[in-house]
Design a protein around this motif. Structure first.
Motif, PDB file in Angstrom:
ATOM      1  N   ILE A 175      55.581  42.357  37.730  1.00  0.00           N
ATOM      2  CA  ILE A 175      54.190  41.600  38.490  1.00  0.00           C
ATOM      3  C   ILE A 175      54.537  42.205  39.767  1.00  0.00           C
ATOM      4  O   ILE A 175      54.023  42.690  40.890  1.00  0.00           O
ATOM      5  CB  ILE A 175      54.591  39.665  38.654  1.00  0.00           C
ATOM      6  CG1 ILE A 175      53.244  39.264  37.519  1.00  0.00           C
ATOM      7  CG2 ILE A 175      53.700  39.042  39.516  1.00  0.00           C
ATOM      8  CD1 ILE A 175      53.070  38.032  37.679  1.00  0.00           C
ATOM      9  N   ILE A 204      53.584  45.912  40.293  1.00  0.00           N
ATOM     10  CA  ILE A 204      52.165  45.373  40.957  1.00  0.00           C
ATOM     11  C   ILE A 204      51.958  45.448  42.311  1.00  0.00           C
ATOM     12  O   ILE A 204      51.456  45.874  42.672  1.00  0.00           O
ATOM     13  CB  ILE A 204      51.508  44.529  40.440  1.00  0.00           C
ATOM     14  CG1 ILE A 204      51.341  44.280  38.703  1.00  0.00           C
ATOM     15  CG2 ILE A 204      49.586  44.335  40.448  1.00  0.00           C
ATOM     16  CD1 ILE A 204      50.639  43.666  37.711  1.00  0.00           C
ATOM     17  N   LEU A 207      51.650  37.249  27.680  1.00  0.00           N
ATOM     18  CA  LEU A 207      51.433  37.573  28.982  1.00  0.00           C
ATOM     19  C   LEU A 207      52.531  38.506  29.635  1.00  0.00           C
ATOM     20  O   LEU A 207      51.891  39.638  30.117  1.00  0.00           O
ATOM     21  CB  LEU A 207      51.955  36.284  30.340  1.00  0.00           C
ATOM     22  CG  LEU A 207      50.491  35.834  30.141  1.00  0.00           C
ATOM     23  CD1 LEU A 207      50.909  33.712  30.141  1.00  0.00           C
ATOM     24  CD2 LEU A 207      50.010  35.508  30.751  1.00  0.00           C
ATOM     25  N   PHE A 240      49.639  41.495  28.300  1.00  0.00           N
ATOM     26  CA  PHE A 240      48.888  41.180  30.355  1.00  0.00           C
ATOM     27  C   PHE A 240      49.575  42.230  31.406  1.00  0.00           C
ATOM     28  O   PHE A 240      49.043  43.440  31.618  1.00  0.00           O
ATOM     29  CB  PHE A 240      48.402  40.189  30.513  1.00  0.00           C
ATOM     30  CG  PHE A 240      47.932  39.525  31.433  1.00  0.00           C
ATOM     31  CD1 PHE A 240      46.865  40.561  31.727  1.00  0.00           C
ATOM     32  CD2 PHE A 240      48.387  39.630  32.253  1.00  0.00           C
ATOM     33  CE1 PHE A 240      45.850  40.130  32.900  1.00  0.00           C
ATOM     34  CE2 PHE A 240      47.542  38.490  33.530  1.00  0.00           C
ATOM     35  CZ  PHE A 240      46.796  38.944  33.527  1.00  0.00           C
ATOM     36  N   HIS A 241      50.904  41.869  31.855  1.00  0.00           N
ATOM     37  CA  HIS A 241      50.909  42.232  33.233  1.00  0.00           C
ATOM     38  C   HIS A 241      51.472  43.572  32.934  1.00  0.00           C
ATOM     39  O   HIS A 241      51.430  44.717  34.042  1.00  0.00           O
ATOM     40  CB  HIS A 241      52.267  40.979  33.559  1.00  0.00           C
ATOM     41  CG  HIS A 241      52.557  39.802  33.757  1.00  0.00           C
ATOM     42  ND1 HIS A 241      53.337  38.588  33.319  1.00  0.00           N
ATOM     43  CD2 HIS A 241      51.541  38.923  34.031  1.00  0.00           C
ATOM     44  CE1 HIS A 241      52.732  38.207  33.570  1.00  0.00           C
ATOM     45  NE2 HIS A 241      51.204  38.146  34.459  1.00  0.00           N
ATOM     46  N   ALA A 267      48.587  45.361  32.628  1.00  0.00           N
ATOM     47  CA  ALA A 267      47.702  45.896  34.520  1.00  0.00           C
ATOM     48  C   ALA A 267      48.821  46.674  35.489  1.00  0.00           C
ATOM     49  O   ALA A 267      48.140  47.440  35.718  1.00  0.00           O
ATOM     50  CB  ALA A 267      47.359  44.385  35.219  1.00  0.00           C
ATOM     51  N   GLN A 297      47.224  50.706  36.800  1.00  0.00           N
ATOM     52  CA  GLN A 297      47.376  50.447  38.435  1.00  0.00           C
ATOM     53  C   GLN A 297      48.533  52.253  38.618  1.00  0.00           C
ATOM     54  O   GLN A 297      47.709  52.794  39.230  1.00  0.00           O
ATOM     55  CB  GLN A 297      48.131  49.278  38.777  1.00  0.00           C
ATOM     56  CG  GLN A 297      47.158  48.518  39.028  1.00  0.00           C
ATOM     57  CD  GLN A 297      46.860  47.537  40.154  1.00  0.00           C
ATOM     58  OE1 GLN A 297      47.672  47.467  41.105  1.00  0.00           O
ATOM     59  NE2 GLN A 297      46.832  46.342  39.567  1.00  0.00           N
ATOM     60  N   GLN A 339      46.059  55.118  37.030  1.00  0.00           N
ATOM     61  CA  GLN A 339      44.215  54.563  37.178  1.00  0.00           C
ATOM     62  C   GLN A 339      43.539  56.154  37.825  1.00  0.00           C
ATOM     63  O   GLN A 339      42.728  56.115  38.096  1.00  0.00           O
ATOM     64  CB  GLN A 339      43.940  53.794  38.580  1.00  0.00           C
ATOM     65  CG  GLN A 339      44.395  53.551  39.828  1.00  0.00           C
ATOM     66  CD  GLN A 339      44.085  52.007  40.170  1.00  0.00           C
ATOM     67  OE1 GLN A 339      43.477  51.493  40.349  1.00  0.00           O
ATOM     68  NE2 GLN A 339      45.350  52.236  41.782  1.00  0.00           N
ATOM     69  N   LEU A 355      44.366  37.259  27.516  1.00  0.00           N
ATOM     70  CA  LEU A 355      43.914  37.950  28.858  1.00  0.00           C
ATOM     71  C   LEU A 355      44.028  39.801  28.998  1.00  0.00           C
ATOM     72  O   LEU A 355      43.517  40.852  29.643  1.00  0.00           O
ATOM     73  CB  LEU A 355      44.951  37.790  30.354  1.00  0.00           C
ATOM     74  CG  LEU A 355      44.935  35.796  30.463  1.00  0.00           C
ATOM     75  CD1 LEU A 355      45.910  35.923  31.425  1.00  0.00           C
ATOM     76  CD2 LEU A 355      43.718  36.451  31.721  1.00  0.00           C
ATOM     77  N   CYS A 397      41.062  41.046  28.029  1.00  0.00           N
ATOM     78  CA  CYS A 397      40.284  40.914  28.909  1.00  0.00           C
ATOM     79  C   CYS A 397      40.113  42.215  29.836  1.00  0.00           C
ATOM     80  O   CYS A 397      39.312  43.037  30.307  1.00  0.00           O
ATOM     81  CB  CYS A 397      39.867  39.760  30.208  1.00  0.00           C
ATOM     82  SG  CYS A 397      39.570  38.696  29.347  1.00  0.00           S
ATOM     83  N   LEU A 398      40.838  42.845  30.184  1.00  0.00           N
ATOM     84  CA  LEU A 398      41.684  44.106  30.852  1.00  0.00           C
ATOM     85  C   LEU A 398      41.419  45.099  29.956  1.00  0.00           C
ATOM     86  O   LEU A 398      40.420  46.071  30.854  1.00  0.00           O
ATOM     87  CB  LEU A 398      43.359  44.169  31.020  1.00  0.00           C
ATOM     88  CG  LEU A 398      44.141  43.094  32.645  1.00  0.00           C
ATOM     89  CD1 LEU A 398      45.577  43.548  32.557  1.00  0.00           C
ATOM     90  CD2 LEU A 398      43.473  43.308  33.416  1.00  0.00           C
ATOM     91  N   ARG A 427      37.977  45.728  30.618  1.00  0.00           N
ATOM     92  CA  ARG A 427      37.629  46.027  32.044  1.00  0.00           C
ATOM     93  C   ARG A 427      37.490  47.672  32.223  1.00  0.00           C
ATOM     94  O   ARG A 427      36.894  48.504  32.787  1.00  0.00           O
ATOM     95  CB  ARG A 427      38.363  45.363  32.805  1.00  0.00           C
ATOM     96  CG  ARG A 427      37.658  44.415  33.157  1.00  0.00           C
ATOM     97  CD  ARG A 427      38.365  43.189  34.059  1.00  0.00           C
ATOM     98  NE  ARG A 427      37.719  41.680  34.081  1.00  0.00           N
ATOM     99  CZ  ARG A 427      38.759  40.843  35.040  1.00  0.00           C
ATOM    100  NH1 ARG A 427      38.995  40.818  36.037  1.00  0.00           N
ATOM    101  NH2 ARG A 427      37.615  39.545  35.063  1.00  0.00           N
ATOM    102  N   TYR A 428      39.412  48.336  30.929  1.00  0.00           N
ATOM    103  CA  TYR A 428      39.354  49.530  31.257  1.00  0.00           C
ATOM    104  C   TYR A 428      38.186  50.156  30.715  1.00  0.00           C
ATOM    105  O   TYR A 428      38.064  51.227  31.079  1.00  0.00           O
ATOM    106  CB  TYR A 428      41.037  49.186  30.912  1.00  0.00           C
ATOM    107  CG  TYR A 428      42.170  49.195  32.295  1.00  0.00           C
ATOM    108  CD1 TYR A 428      41.143  48.805  33.153  1.00  0.00           C
ATOM    109  CD2 TYR A 428      43.427  48.450  30.909  1.00  0.00           C
ATOM    110  CE1 TYR A 428      42.109  48.061  34.135  1.00  0.00           C
ATOM    111  CE2 TYR A 428      44.061  47.499  31.999  1.00  0.00           C
ATOM    112  CZ  TYR A 428      43.631  47.445  33.292  1.00  0.00           C
ATOM    113  OH  TYR A 428      44.394  46.461  34.285  1.00  0.00           O
ATOM    114  N   CYS A 473      42.152  44.168  37.934  1.00  0.00           N
ATOM    115  CA  CYS A 473      42.970  42.801  37.480  1.00  0.00           C
ATOM    116  C   CYS A 473      42.234  41.948  37.934  1.00  0.00           C
ATOM    117  O   CYS A 473      42.217  41.003  39.208  1.00  0.00           O
ATOM    118  CB  CYS A 473      44.695  43.205  37.982  1.00  0.00           C
ATOM    119  SG  CYS A 473      45.342  41.789  37.572  1.00  0.00           S
ATOM    120  N   ILE A 486      48.114  37.219  40.940  1.00  0.00           N
ATOM    121  CA  ILE A 486      48.037  37.604  39.907  1.00  0.00           C
ATOM    122  C   ILE A 486      48.716  36.254  38.695  1.00  0.00           C
ATOM    123  O   ILE A 486      49.475  35.243  39.346  1.00  0.00           O
ATOM    124  CB  ILE A 486      49.338  38.408  39.162  1.00  0.00           C
ATOM    125  CG1 ILE A 486      48.650  39.397  40.124  1.00  0.00           C
ATOM    126  CG2 ILE A 486      48.799  39.214  38.217  1.00  0.00           C
ATOM    127  CD1 ILE A 486      49.839  41.034  39.752  1.00  0.00           C
TER     128      ILE A 486
END
Lengths: 887, 209
Positions: free
Chosen positions: A163, A166, A193, A196-197, A200, A204, A207, A229, A232-233, A236-237, B36, B163
């Motif tokens: 995180i 990010i 998780l 998930f992180h 993400a 990024q 991207q 989660l 879901c990411l 979206r991607y 995100c 986040i």
């Protein structure tokens, strides 16, 4: 500090609930913070003080710079304590204070020690704090630890590091990008998780690299992603990748659709919904692709959870805009949602139903909505009213029940925005559905009998004035209108007077009665009301007998006011009181385009003191005023267009001359603006002789010489031509500046007597077709286009040859045609292969012209263009094509 | 002249502070446009709409008054709804707000217009349940204020800079509560002084009442 220990709480009642923070004071808490400096730390007490400080910050209290620094330094002392609870509060406090760069150094070593601690909680939190407060320089020192932390076996630590990555990517991308190997490893983590992180962050980092993102998606959609989660990411991607790839390949199976569809069967609702939404938003989604998504959303509609129902109905509402048929299956579930406790859900359900409903269900739907309207807020009502309006336009036969519904809700209580939405809707229905006119007008009349909003009353009165006289029995509206003159404020009274006059002008039989009413208005207490009554009595003329109204008067009352108000205002400001009356015909009709910079960033510019007021250069207006002083021009009629100045000399020559072209219906006037740049010369009898041999349809009417042109004070000379009426006559003119030179003694400034005749060759001037086109924007191009109809439509295709890029080609054509680009279509998105540009304007003779330009790249550089013109006259449509063909 | 002489010396300190803040806000601003999922704020209000604990992760509400204004709008518009058994949802100013009430406490989680509503609901549920665990089922305003440190730590463990950090209430509560076990400190002394402090507090409270 003599602070009262307990400040009186401002709670309403004395029996205020007990609160541990009752009577808390910043000053005393800051005093208490001194315990942080005690050699023997009381961890519990310190925690309490930090809680109090955090409470103060949370309530919106701010610490001054000095106070914050003091607290920060005191808090850093607490790193000595080994109490975990206290340490946790210390971390929180440091994040809340967000110390400045030079203060950070003090805690850095403590935090770095914690980052290497054996206790996971310390490691995780120290990373989060340090990354939150650090700057780039420090980051390179701790980078090694962060990379380790990303692959730490404790998920808390790994997540904290990811995180932080990010967040840091925004400020120090180059450092974070070096971690991609570790992040890649973390994506495979077993902890949900962390995955998930890591996903993400990895996305990024990559991207901007389409290929890498596509690879990432390809590999992960095949593998197992554990956390919902993260799933879901990934969805979206995936839809991003689909979106980008569909731009290139138009045909064939949509990639990754199977993956999205399989997510609809995921066990987590969050993932199901994300996938369903992604499918509905696919570019050019087919109904076959939509069906499974709609099915799961339909199941959500009957869920016991409001959040689920809301998310489903919101998505279906969006789908209904583009694919109403796909949503009709859900109509039964939707109808039961009208009585949903949650009004947002109910409103969304209703508007969706209104979009998808068929003609037979309208009546039933309206009954349900009537009950529903009484207990929702205005904002929801407006949404419903707008939905009903579009429904009515869709099913014009149903206007009766819909119009009744609107008039019923118009009578109920409501705020301005709500009432305005209803009135606007009725007005639109009256315009578009002829059968609804009489009923609608009566509803409006009843509404203004008891309307508290001046704005709405005046709007309705104006509308009545235009539509009322066209009905079968106009006299029945007079009572409503004249009541306004008795009962309302001055603004409404004045507009009622205008409306009465319009009835009088339009219907000769009503004239005597209108005259009686208008005469009574002459005794009104308000100036404007009296003035209007006087004006109309005079313009309608006669003595109130039944006579036919002049065409001029009708034009005056009903004709469109086609002069932009800004221009009228400027002209009126420029007008200097002389014997000559102000002539509205000399007010330019062209909308002055805003300076380019402002157009590009609307709203982004600072308004207020910092922003320079945007004033169009005053010179053009000043020139136009000069034209109005020439008596010969007075009978040329209304000025159609004035061009921007065209330079006829090179910069820095002896005499600087530019010209402005004024276009009238049957005349063209050239205004030569001359400047003498030689101090030793005085020019007299300056005239431009124009050779119109290459412009045979023009014949010179008069020329107006300039008496004298002293050094550095610009003067004007005019030449006027007659031309065939209402046609875009083009031609080329060669100009010679002729004058008498007198030598001037620079010391005394006096001119000598002997003079020499001289002449000076100017550049040629052309009158082109675009001079006969006026830029005039339309607010809704589509409506305007359809209302013009295809009768005089001319379509043709042109090859524009190789061009720099599309934007350059678009600009060239816009400039060539001299029309106003509409709806921002003059902007070409970079790298696009095709573009549609909408233009509008007025052709000489007051003929409206709309142009739809479709550009496409044909080969690497060649631009092809399709030009579709609609206008009120076929010769004009042809003329527009002529401009392009010859240009 | 005075101005130019003194200004540079006084400048650096507050200046760096400003820069930090700005860079932070740019982070959250760009975050919201990323794909995100992100949370804009977490609010815990009492039954009068007053703050118990709030945390904003977005710069949509730059000043305290803007924040209070948002809280007021959200509170008054949701006040009359029944969000006690299931989480409810509404939209304000192009934001999605999911909320749930218990006793005299109102829990809110806000996300952007485009956010997946169910993700926001899972954050709300995580917040709601972990507070329940931490307060041992006695979830009301009094208990929440007395354990404000736990509530603040709880928010800190759920979302970091917008986040989502964790959504399992047991894990969140575990992370927050583990802090209460004192490891390094001399145990005997600590507990004694703690016991005394607790007794003092109870006495003071009963006197105040």
């Amino acid at each position: 500090m003599a602070q009262p220990l307990v400040k009186k709480d401002d709670d309403r009642d004395d029996e205020a609930e007990y609160s541990p923070f009752m009577g808390i004071e910043k000053g005393s808490v800051l005093q208490e913070a001194r315990v942080f400096n005690d050699p023997q730390l009381d961890a519990r007490r310190c925690s309490q003080v930090i809680t109090k400080l955090l409470y103060l910050l949370n309530q919106g209290e701010t610490f001054s710079k000095v106070e914050a620094t003091e607290v920060f330094f005191a808090v850093t002392k607490l790193f000595q304590s080994k109490d975990m609870g206290l340490r946790r509060m210390v971390y929180l406090m440091i994040k809340e204070i967000s110390p400045s760069a030079d203060e950070v150094i003090i805690v850095t070593s403590s935090l770095m020690k914690d980052m290497n601690s054996k206790i996971d909680m310390y490691r995780a939190n120290a990373i989060r704090v340090l990354c939150r407060i650090t700057d780039g320089t420090l980051l390179s020192q701790i980078e090694r630890y962060l990379k380790q932390a990303i692959v730490d076996k404790n998920p808390l630590v790994a997540s904290a590091a990811l995180i932080s990555g990010i967040h840091l990517l925004q400020t120090n991308p180059e450092i974070v990008k070096r971690w991609s190997n570790e992040v890649q490893e973390a994506v495979q983590s077993r902890a949900a998780l962390v995955q998930f992180h890591a996903l993400a962050l990895l996305h990024q980092i990559r991207q901007n690299d389409r290929l890498a993102v596509s690879k990432l998606v390809t590999s992960l959609t095949r593998g197992t992603v554990r956390s919902p989660l993260a799933q879901c990411l990934l969805i979206r991607y995936t839809s991003q990748v689909i979106h980008e790839s569909s731009n290139n390949t138009q045909s064939g199976e949509r990639p990754f659709y199977d993956y999205l569809e399989s997510c609809l069967r995921h066990k987590s609702e969050m993932v199901i919904f994300e996938a369903a939404r992604a499918i509905t938003e696919l570019n050019g989604v087919t109904s076959r692709e939509l069906t499974p998504a709609i099915t799961v959303l339909q199941l959500f509609l009957s869920s016991s959870k409001p959040v689920l129902r809301f998310s489903a109905v919101r998505t279906l509402n969006k789908v209904a805009m583009t694919h109403p048929m796909a949503v009709t299956n859900c109509n039964i579930d939707m109808e039961s949602l009208i009585s949903d406790q949650n009004r947002s859900i109910a409103t969304l359900a209703i508007t969706t139903l209104l979009k998808t409903g068929n003609e037979s269900s309208v009546d039933r739907l309206m009954k349900q909505i009537t009950n529903f309207m009484s207990d929702i807020a205005d904002e929801f009502k407006i949404v419903v009213v707008e939905a009903i309006r579009s429904l009515c336009l869709k099913f014009p036969l149903k206007y009766r029940s819909l119009m009744n519904f609107l008039s019923n809700i118009l009578r109920e209580e409501g705020g301005f925005d709500y009432k305005k939405a209803i009135v606007d809707s009725i007005v639109i229905l009256i315009r578009d559905i002829p059968d609804a006119k009489e009923a609608g007008l009566l509803h409006l009349c009843e509404f203004i009998e008891d309307c508290e909003f001046t704005y709405l009353s005046t709007q309705i009165l104006h509308f009545l004035g235009i539509e009322g006289p066209k009905t079968s029995d106009p006299s029945k509206y007079i009572r409503y209108i004249y009541n306004r003159v008795h009962l309302e404020n001055a603004i409404v009274r004045a507009s009622a007077v205008s409306t009465l006059a319009k009835f009088g002008a339009a219907i000769d039989a009503l004239k005597p009665r209108i005259f009686v009413l208008l005469r009574r208005c002459l005794f009104d207490s308000d100036d404007e009301v009296r003035d209007r009554a006087t004006l109309y009595l005079n313009t309608l003329g006669g003595d109130g007998s039944v006579v036919e109204t002049d065409k001029d008067v009708k034009d005056f009352l009903f004709g469109p006011f086609d002069i932009p108000l800004v221009n009228l205002e400027t002209s009126l400001k420029n007008y200097e009181p002389t014997e000559k009356a102000f002539d509205i015909n000399f007010v330019p009709k062209e909308v002055k385009s805003l300076p380019l910079a402002e157009k590009k960033a609307p709203g982004r510019k600072p308004t207020g003191l910092g922003a320079p007021p945007s004033v169009p250069p005053p010179t053009a207006d000043a020139y136009e005023r000069m034209l109005s002083t020439i008596p010969e021009c007075a009978n040329f009629g209304k000025l159609f267009k004035s061009s921007a100045p065209v330079e006829l000399t090179e910069a820095e020559t002896e005499y600087a001359v530019n010209v402005i072209k004024y276009i009238f219906d049957r005349h063209v006037v050239f205004q030569y603006n001359c400047t003498n740049t030689i101090p030793e010369q005085l020019l007299e009898d300056v005239i431009v002789t124009v050779d119109a041999s290459e412009a045979d349809e023009f014949s010179e009417v008069f020329s107006k010489p300039l008496k004298s042109l002293p050094y550095d004070s610009p003067g004007q000379t005019f030449v006027a031509f007659e031309k065939p009426e209402g046609v875009p006559t083009v031609g080329k003119f060669s100009n010679i500046l002729k004058f008498i030179v007198k030598e001037v003694d620079p010391t005394t400034g006096e001119a000598e007597d002997d003079s020499v005749e001289d002449e000076y060759q100017l550049e040629d001037l052309e009158v082109v077709a675009s001079d006969y086109v006026l830029k005039m924007g339309v607010s809704n191009f589509r409506n305007a286009w359809e209302s013009l109809g295809p009768d005089f439509e001319r379509v043709d295709e042109y090859g524009l040859g190789p061009r720099e890029n599309l934007a350059e080609a678009v600009n060239t054509v816009i400039n060539l045609l001299g029309l106003q680009p509409c709806e921002g279509t003059e902007e070409v998105p970079p790298n696009s292969r095709s573009h549609t540009c909408l233009l509008s304007g007025v052709f000489i003779g007051n003929v409206k012209v709309l142009v739809r330009l479709s550009f496409g790249l044909d080969g690497p550089k060649d631009v092809a263009m399709k030009l579709a013109v609609r206008s009120e006259d076929e010769t004009v449509s042809d003329a527009i094509h002529e401009i392009v063909a010859s240009g | 002249m005075l101005y130019t002489l003194f200004r540079p010396k006084a400048m650096p300190f507050p200046f760096t502070l400003v820069v930090r803040k700005a860079s932070l806000c740019s982070v959250s601003a760009t975050m919201s446009t990323e794909t995100c999922p992100s949370v804009k704020n977490i609010l815990l209000l009492d039954s009068d709409g007053k703050r118990v604990a709030v945390k904003y992760f977005s710069e949509d509400w730059p000043t305290n008054s803007a924040k209070e204004n948002f809280e007021k709008v959200v509170f008054t518009k949701t006040q009359k709804t029944n969000a006690r058994t299931e989480a409810e949802i509404a939209m304000f100013e192009n934001n999605i707000v999911v909320y749930k009430f218990v006793q005299d406490l109102h829990f809110f989680v806000t996300g952007g217009d485009y956010e997946n509503e169910l993700i926001l609901a899972s954050v709300l549920q995580a917040f709601f349940d972990s507070v329940g665990i931490l307060l041992r089922g006695n979830v009301d305003k009094k208990e929440a204020l007395e354990n404000l440190d736990l509530i603040l730590l709880c928010i800190d463990e759920i979302v970091d800079g917008g986040i989502i950090l964790e959504t399992d209430p047991n894990v969140i509560a575990g992370k927050v509560a583990s802090n209460n076990i004192d490891s390094g400190a001399p145990l005997s002394e600590q507990t004694l002084s703690q016991a005394l402090a607790t007794a003092r507090e109870h006495l003071a409270r009963s006197l105040l009442k």
